[in-house]
Design an enzyme around this catalytic site. Structure first.
Site, mmCIF file in Angstrom:
data_model
loop_
_atom_site.group_PDB
_atom_site.id
_atom_site.type_symbol
_atom_site.label_atom_id
_atom_site.label_comp_id
_atom_site.label_asym_id
_atom_site.label_seq_id
_atom_site.Cartn_x
_atom_site.Cartn_y
_atom_site.Cartn_z
ATOM 1 N N CYS A 99 0.469 -1.298 0.011
ATOM 2 C CA CYS A 99 0.145 -0.297 -0.229
ATOM 3 C C CYS A 99 0.754 1.229 0.186
ATOM 4 C CB CYS A 99 -0.939 -0.557 0.624
ATOM 5 S SG CYS A 99 0.011 0.123 2.939
ATOM 6 N N HIS A 110 -2.119 0.970 7.228
ATOM 7 C CA HIS A 110 -2.806 1.507 5.843
ATOM 8 C C HIS A 110 -2.814 2.954 5.487
ATOM 9 C CE1 HIS A 110 -4.371 -0.892 2.258
ATOM 10 N NE2 HIS A 110 -5.050 -0.072 2.213
ATOM 11 N N HIS A 161 -5.781 1.690 -3.675
ATOM 12 C CA HIS A 161 -5.170 0.896 -2.657
ATOM 13 C C HIS A 161 -4.086 -0.211 -3.289
ATOM 14 C CE1 HIS A 161 -8.134 -1.351 -0.525
ATOM 15 N NE2 HIS A 161 -8.156 -1.004 -1.067
#
Length: 191
Positions: A79, A131, A143
């Site tokens: 990510c 994240h 993402h």
């Protein structure tokens, strides 16, 4: 009488076809408009929210790339490396190399003030940021998901609402380079 109706119907059909042709000609003469409409449909973002065609094209080219922790290529990416790639290729800006470092280099933005290109951060089953994604507009963000690779998700989905932490707009210095803090080895191994 039948002939008048037939002529009227044919004229009506002819006008409709001419009108449609003019509409199609107007749309096809503006490639940016066509691109915006295309990415709007693909990513679920309203046409008026697709202001940065380069951003949507970049994301589209990466959709489906598998997730790989520490990866930074189309063979696999995580990510933070995905958000880094977006910023380097779309905005000519370097941001931090992991999600916590990227968060340290943003000005926080309220969820309802997010703009395409802003970063969105999540704390998934953790007290720390784990994240990061890139906001696209209309609650959509791109993402690298650990289960499905690079994809577009909706901030309104229960899972993402639950773990959403903050949005942020990168602080940019005069050289358009955000300085990456060199932290401990543990920080460097984070997404």
């Amino acid at each position: 009488m039948k002939t008048k109706k037939l002529v009227a119907v044919m004229l009506f059909i002819g006008l409709c076809l001419v009108s449609q042709a003019q509409t199609n000609q107007t749309k096809s003469s503006d490639p940016d408009n066509l691109a915006k409409e295309y990415f709007s449909q693909i990513m679920g973002v309203a046409v008026n929210a697709t202001t940065n065609t380069k951003l949507y094209q970049f994301v589209y080219e990466w959709i489906g790339t598998p997730y790989r922790l520490g990866g930074d290529s189309k063979r696999g990416i995580d990510c933070s490396k995905f958000s880094l790639a977006v910023y380097e290729n779309v905005f000519n800006t370097t941001i931090g190399y992991n999600s916590r470092n990227q968060y340290a280099n943003v000005t926080t933005v309220q969820k309802n003030d997010l703009q395409p290109g802003d970063l969105v951060f999540f704390k998934i089953r953790s007290k720390s940021i784990t994240h990061v994604g890139v906001y696209l507009g209309d609650d959509q963000f791109a993402h690298a998901s650990s289960s499905k690779g690079v994809m577009v998700s909706n901030l309104g989905e229960a899972y993402w609402r639950r773990y959403y932490f903050s949005g942020g707009r990168p602080k940019v210095d005069q050289d358009r380079v955000m300085m990456a803090n060199m932290g401990s080895e543990e920080e460097d191994n984070l997404n």
